[in-house]
Structures are given as structure tokens and as C-alpha cells.
Design an enzyme around this catalytic site. Structure first.
Site, PDB file in Angstrom:
ATOM      1  CG  PHE A 133     -80.785 -84.314  24.772  1.00  0.00           C
ATOM      2  CD1 PHE A 133     -79.768 -83.393  24.913  1.00  0.00           C
ATOM      3  CD2 PHE A 133     -80.844 -85.374  25.661  1.00  0.00           C
ATOM      4  CE1 PHE A 133     -78.820 -83.514  25.917  1.00  0.00           C
ATOM      5  CE2 PHE A 133     -79.905 -85.512  26.673  1.00  0.00           C
ATOM      6  CZ  PHE A 133     -78.885 -84.574  26.795  1.00  0.00           C
ATOM      7  CG  ASP A 210     -87.046 -82.990  25.589  1.00  0.00           C
ATOM      8  OD1 ASP A 210     -87.032 -82.166  26.531  1.00  0.00           O
ATOM      9  OD2 ASP A 210     -86.128 -83.802  25.384  1.00  0.00           O
ATOM     10  CE1 TYR A 235     -80.753 -82.278  33.999  1.00  0.00           C
ATOM     11  CE2 TYR A 235     -82.036 -83.956  35.154  1.00  0.00           C
ATOM     12  CZ  TYR A 235     -81.359 -83.522  34.014  1.00  0.00           C
ATOM     13  OH  TYR A 235     -81.307 -84.325  32.907  1.00  0.00           O
ATOM     14  CE  LYS A 236     -81.840 -79.717  30.644  1.00  0.00           C
ATOM     15  NZ  LYS A 236     -80.430 -80.080  30.702  1.00  0.00           N
ATOM     16  NE  ARG A 384     -75.682 -76.103  26.383  1.00  0.00           N
ATOM     17  CZ  ARG A 384     -76.395 -77.166  26.738  1.00  0.00           C
ATOM     18  NH1 ARG A 384     -77.359 -77.598  25.934  1.00  0.00           N
ATOM     19  NH2 ARG A 384     -76.150 -77.820  27.848  1.00  0.00           N
TER      20      ARG A 384
END
Length: 419
Positions: A133, A210, A235-236, A384
Site C-alpha cells: 500500500f 500491515d 474503518y474497514k 474492486r
């Protein structure tokens, strides 16, 4: 006309789904909107909305600053331990809610390389892959400049991720730190975390994981897999809300060995002494810096309660079923239109999302958003689909991919001058 067999299957799966009742606990799931972006920002739990209202009126509004003495000071540790218990299988005292993912990555990575350099001056390399990322790559490049280190890049297939063979070839006596994603943000490739951790340790390196795309969707066994360090956002799949603070995991025997670089009063041994010198508190709290974002950490507690109740194994089983169904629909409906799968076929190598490739997907995504079908787009040409097991239904997957087929056909026809 007979019922579409895929739709019939979706409805059977929803009736048999042992987690289906959790969907009703999320705001907006009774609307026709299709949400395919739970791996970027989860839906808000209804109980979190109610809790925030109560907190603002009674805890904040009623107790005011007294709330710090009564409970707020301990919340980063309490919710951190809950993440450790429900999400990453870590014993108490090793996980804490802190800053943003980027800031926590910096803290832990900088602390790790400094500790390595103090003991082994020859260890001047940081290993990371080219498709990690952006935040991870940017942070590591910055630390390398600060400390005069070298970043060693692993070139990876963007439809997959780092393999054991690649990592084994990249690490050695000069490696200070390895930074990898458990689930690749682009492809959803699920790394073999225990094996890659062993490879890093065999080379004498520390490893920082991560967990942003796995926490709350894929089982993690931080202690059993002998992680050194980990960071994950909330927050996912944990539904903490936009910009909710990330969590940090530091293995207990490393905590005293690491000096975190952003020294602040919330990590001080005697926080309210306001003394002339910084002395870190023992334990995981030393990785805190400034005032904890209390409001921003409350919503995730509701999803953590659901995960504790359901069990992460059940969450993972539904995740696999949802992504497998999405791939089957894509094979039947989208492959004839030129779409290819940019995620692993094998569910044992796949996290909680699926990426579908076509050079028209940027435009397809924009049009789907206008129709209240919300995936996201990642270059090159990747649609996605993030499927949150607690809030996504099988029929929702069917509706969303049916709309994707229709929109893609329109775009292809227009490009061919037939629209």
C-alpha cells in the site's frame, strides 16, 4: 420465466446464513443500494449511532473533563485488548488504539530499525514489496532517508503478492526490518504470514505486518505466528468510521527494547507529573503520544462485540463463500465480456475482496456509483469488490454484479460505436 439459478442460489445461501441477522444491525442495509466497498469503509452499526448520541449527551456533556478520570484514559488499552482477543489472537497488553495507520507504521518501523542499528550496525536494509500500500512504501522510504538506510524492493505480480521464495531471496545479514501486508490491497492475495515471519526471523530481521485488509475478515494469530509488530486500521471490517484510529501490536518482550520516536505525554510514566524529562511508561501504553481520540474509537466497539459473538472463524467462512460466489458470477457473466480475475482463485490464498480487470473499469465504476452500486477502482483497470461478511448478503452480490454486467455492456457498445 424460470428464476435465474444464480439468484435462486443467493436466496438459499441467505436463508441458510448463520450470520444473516447481523446485517440488520447496520444502518442502510434495508435500502436497495449495493455496497461493495466494505474493505475501504464499513457501514455504521446502528448501535454505534445510538451510542455516540448517548456519549455526547451523557458522558461528554454530563461528565465533561471528569470522564478522563473515570474511563477515557483506559479506553485505548481496553479496546486494544478487545481487538487482540477477538480479531488478532493476541494476549492482553500487546495491542493499543493509537493514531492513524500511517503514524503508527512510522512509530513502529522507526523504533524497529533504530533498535536493530543499535545492536547490529550492519543491518541497514528495509525490505518491502513494490505493490504494498502507498502509505507503507512512502513511510519506509522516509525512514530510510532519515536513518541513511537502503530500501530493498521485492517485485511482485500485482494479481498476487509476496511469496516465501521471494522473501527468502531478499533477506539476509543486512536486513533490519521486513514490512508486508497480510492481505494485498489490490489483489487480496493472502500471504502465508507464519512462514514469512519465520523467514524474516531466520535472517535475524524484525517483521512488521500491515493487517488493514485482514483485521475483522481473515483470522490472524499474532502470538502463535510470532509476530514482532503489526498495525491495522479500524474503518474497514471493524466499522470504526471515517478516519477512525488504527491499532498497534507490539509483542510484549519487545516493548522495553523499542523506543518509539514520537514521545508524548500519553506515553509518559507519570503522565500528570508534567516533568522536565520524558520517561516512557512500561508496557504497550508507551506507544501512545498525544491525547487519545475518544469519540473516534467508540464505534468500532460495537462491531468487535459482534465478532466476539459470531467468532472470527464464522466470519471468515462467510467471507470465503461471498467472494467465491462473486467469482462464479464474474466467470459466467463478465468473462465473456473480456473481464479477467485479478485475485487468487484459491480461497486459501484470497482475503475478503475480489478484483476484476478490464480496461473499461474506471468508467464502469463511475457509472455504477450513479446507480447506487458502490465498488471502488484501482489501477490498472481493477474493479474492486469488498464484501463485509457481517453486513453483506448474497443477493446483494447478485444485484451488484448484474448491474456491473449491464453497465459494462453499455460501455463496450459505446466504444464500438454501437451505443
Amino acid at each position: 420465466m424460470s428464476l435465474d439459478p444464480h439468484l435462486a442460489y443467493a436466496r438459499r445461501m441467505d436463508r441458510a446464513d448463520g450470520l444473516a441477522h447481523y446485517r440488520k444491525r447496520f444502518h442502510g442495509t434495508d435500502a436497495p443500494l449495493v455496497y461493495f466497498d466494505g474493505n475501504s469503509l464499513g457501514r455504521p452499526p446502528i448501535a454505534a449511532i445510538e451510542r455516540m448520541q448517548r456519549f455526547m449527551e451523557h458522558d461528554w456533556g454530563g461528565r465533561l473533563i471528569r470522564g478522563w478520570d473515570e474511563s477515557w484514559l483506559q479506553l485505548p488499552l481496553e479496546i486494544g485488548d478487545r481487538i487482540g482477543r477477538a480479531v488478532i489472537e493476541a494476549k492482553a497488553g500487546q495491542t493499543v488504539i493509537g493514531d492513524s495507520t500511517t503514524v503508527l507504521l512510522y512509530k513502529l518501523a522507526r523504533a524497529a530499525v533504530d533498535a536493530q542499528l543499535a545492536r547490529h550496525p550492519e543491518r541497514r536494509e528495509i525490505v518491502i514489496d513494490t505493490d504494498n500500500f502507498p502509505t507503507d512504501r512512502y513511510v519506509l522510504e522516509g525512514i530510510a532517508r532519515e536513518r541513511g538506510l537502503t530500501v530493498r524492493w521485492i517485485e511482485v505480480d500485482t494479481t498476487l503478492g509476496v511469496t516465501s521464495q521471494q522473501l527468502r531471496a531478499a533477506v539476509g545479514r543486512h536486513t533490519a526490518l521486513v514490512v508486508l501486508s497480510h492481505v494485498a490491497y489490490r489483489s487480496a492475495y493472502l500471504a502465508d504470514a507464519p512462514e514469512l515471519t519465520r523467514i524474516a526471523h531466520d535472517a535475524g530481521a524484525l517483521i512488521l505486518w500491515d493487517l488493514c485488509h485482514s483485521a475483522g475478515s481473515v483470522p490472524v494469530r499474532a502470538d502463535a505466528w510470532e509476530f514482532d509488530l503489526a498495525v491495522g486500521c479500524t474503518y474497514k471490517y471493524l466499522n470504526g468510521g471515517p478516519g477512525s484510529p488504527a491499532f498497534a501490536y507490539v509483542r510484549d518482550d519487545l516493548q522495553r527494547a523499542l523506543a518509539q520516536p514520537i514521545q508524548g505525554w500519553f506515553g509518559a510514566a507519570d503522565q500528570f507529573a508534567m516533568g522536565p524529562r520524558y520517561e516512557p511508561v512500561p508496557g504497550i501504553r508507551r506507544f501512545l503520544s498525544g491525547t487519545s481520540p475518544i469519540l473516534a474509537m467508540l464505534p468500532m466497539d460495537e462491531t468487535l462485540a459482534m465478532i466476539e459473538e459470531a467468532g472470527i472463524a464464522a466470519v471468515r467462512a462467510k467471507s470465503v463463500a461471498l467472494t467465491t460466489f462473486a467469482i462464479e458470477l464474474a466467470d459466467d457473466w463478465l468473462a465473456p465480456l473480456g473481464v479477467t480475475l485479478a485475485s487468487p482463485v484459491d480461497p486459501a490464498e484470497r482475503g475478503g475482496h475480489v478484483t476484476l480487470h478490464h480496461d473499461a473499469m474506471r468508467e464502469v465504476t463511475a457509472r455504477l456509483w450513479q446507480r447506487d452500486v458502490i465498488p471502488d477502482y484501482r489501477d490498472p483497470g481493477g474493479l474492486r469488490i469488498g464484501l463485509a461478511p457481517l453486513s453483506t448478503s448474497f443477493e446483494e452480490v447478485h444485484r451488484g454484479l448484474d448491474a456491473t454486467r449491464e453497465v459494462l455492456r453499455q460501455v463496450i457498445a459505446e466504444r464500438a460505436g454501437l451505443g
